[in-house]
Design a protein around this motif. Structure first.
Motif, mmCIF file in Angstrom:
data_model
loop_
_atom_site.group_PDB
_atom_site.id
_atom_site.type_symbol
_atom_site.label_atom_id
_atom_site.label_comp_id
_atom_site.label_asym_id
_atom_site.label_seq_id
_atom_site.Cartn_x
_atom_site.Cartn_y
_atom_site.Cartn_z
ATOM 1 N N UNK A 192 3.556 -0.686 -8.750
ATOM 2 C CA UNK A 192 4.455 -1.379 -7.694
ATOM 3 C C UNK A 192 4.972 -0.444 -6.765
ATOM 4 N N UNK A 193 4.901 -0.822 -5.353
ATOM 5 C CA UNK A 193 5.173 0.172 -4.422
ATOM 6 C C UNK A 193 6.802 -0.653 -3.719
ATOM 7 N N UNK A 194 7.562 0.228 -3.937
ATOM 8 C CA UNK A 194 8.978 -0.330 -3.558
ATOM 9 C C UNK A 194 9.465 -1.208 -4.891
ATOM 10 N N UNK A 195 9.527 -2.266 -4.228
ATOM 11 C CA UNK A 195 9.893 -3.652 -5.165
ATOM 12 C C UNK A 195 8.578 -4.575 -5.131
ATOM 13 N N UNK A 196 7.505 -4.205 -4.271
ATOM 14 C CA UNK A 196 6.259 -5.216 -4.177
ATOM 15 C C UNK A 196 5.047 -4.826 -5.025
ATOM 16 N N UNK A 197 4.694 -5.685 -5.847
ATOM 17 C CA UNK A 197 3.574 -5.501 -6.677
ATOM 18 C C UNK A 197 2.423 -5.235 -5.747
ATOM 19 N N UNK A 221 0.895 -1.194 -0.054
ATOM 20 C CA UNK A 221 0.077 -0.105 -0.038
ATOM 21 C C UNK A 221 0.834 1.133 0.040
ATOM 22 N N UNK A 222 0.724 1.970 -0.960
ATOM 23 C CA UNK A 222 1.601 3.378 -0.988
ATOM 24 C C UNK A 222 1.568 4.301 0.482
ATOM 25 N N UNK A 223 2.550 4.682 0.607
ATOM 26 C CA UNK A 223 2.557 5.585 1.798
ATOM 27 C C UNK A 223 3.494 6.686 1.537
ATOM 28 N N UNK A 224 3.376 7.819 2.319
ATOM 29 C CA UNK A 224 4.171 9.016 2.002
ATOM 30 C C UNK A 224 5.531 8.621 2.189
ATOM 31 N N UNK A 225 6.454 9.313 1.093
ATOM 32 C CA UNK A 225 7.697 9.152 0.881
ATOM 33 C C UNK A 225 8.099 7.598 0.394
ATOM 34 N N UNK A 226 7.144 6.643 0.029
ATOM 35 C CA UNK A 226 7.544 5.418 -0.829
ATOM 36 C C UNK A 226 7.867 5.600 -2.054
ATOM 37 N N UNK A 227 8.693 5.048 -2.977
ATOM 38 C CA UNK A 227 8.691 4.978 -4.397
ATOM 39 C C UNK A 227 7.881 4.035 -4.991
#
Length: 191
Positions: free
Chosen positions: A90-95, A65-71
């Motif tokens: 994708x959030x970070x490296x997780x689909x 789940x996208x959070x503030x400051x995540x790529x």
């Protein structure tokens, strides 16, 4: 923690109390979903454990789940003069487990010369973009930014169908036709 599939026998009714992701048939408890078996002590019945199957898709959901400051990495769905709308994949490296939308507003495309930014010269529908979540936004979408050097378009396809190659931080070229198009390119991240 064993991974089970629907229909696998987990134990007897006399040994366990069936909970989420399980089903009782006769004297036995079976898995009802694909997932991981967990047991916890029962507060009401001290002799039996509560058995449940945590669905596989739910285990990593918090991490995706996208959070503030995540790529995040997403595909540009549409552009208008004020913003580009992305489908976050994708959030970070997780689909992502669910469909999330994000918008890159014109003021969030780059850190300098913000008043000169034109969205259509930065992104096109179909581009794959790496961005940072800067705000949870409204109920429809997250607010994203590509203002850092390592953020921006990481994959674009030319009208000729070729994968475009970045030649500067704001231009990409088609290897087939040699046509140059404007984009807000991401600096390659060293692996």
């Amino acid at each position: 923690m064993a991974i089970v599939t629907p229909g696998e026998r987990l134990g007897l009714n006399g040994e366990f109390i069936a909970s989420h992701g399980t089903v009782e048939i006769g004297d036995h408890i079976y898995a009802a979903v694909v997932g991981t078996v967990t047991t916890t002590p029962s507060e009401s019945d001290g002799e039996r454990l509560i058995i449940q199957v945590v669905p596989k898709s739910k285990r990593n959901m918090a991490a995706s789940i996208p959070e503030v400051s995540s790529i995040v990495t997403g595909k540009v769905l549409r552009v208008n003069p004020r913003m580009a709308t992305l489908s976050i994949m994708v959030v970070g490296e997780t689909p992502c487990a669910d469909n999330f939308q994000g918008v890159i507003r014109v003021q969030d495309v780059r850190a300098t010369e913000r008043d000169k930014v034109q969205i259509y010269n930065s992104f096109r529908p179909g581009d794959i973009v790496r961005a940072e979540v800067i705000s949870l936004g409204d109920s429809r979408s997250y607010y994203l930014s590509t203002a850092k050097n390592e953020l921006g378009v990481i994959l674009a396809t030319s009208p000729a169908g070729a994968t475009m190659i970045p030649i500067s931080w704001e231009e990409m070229v088609c290897p087939k036709t040699k046509v140059v198009e404007n984009r807000k390119c991401a600096k390659p991240v060293d692996a």
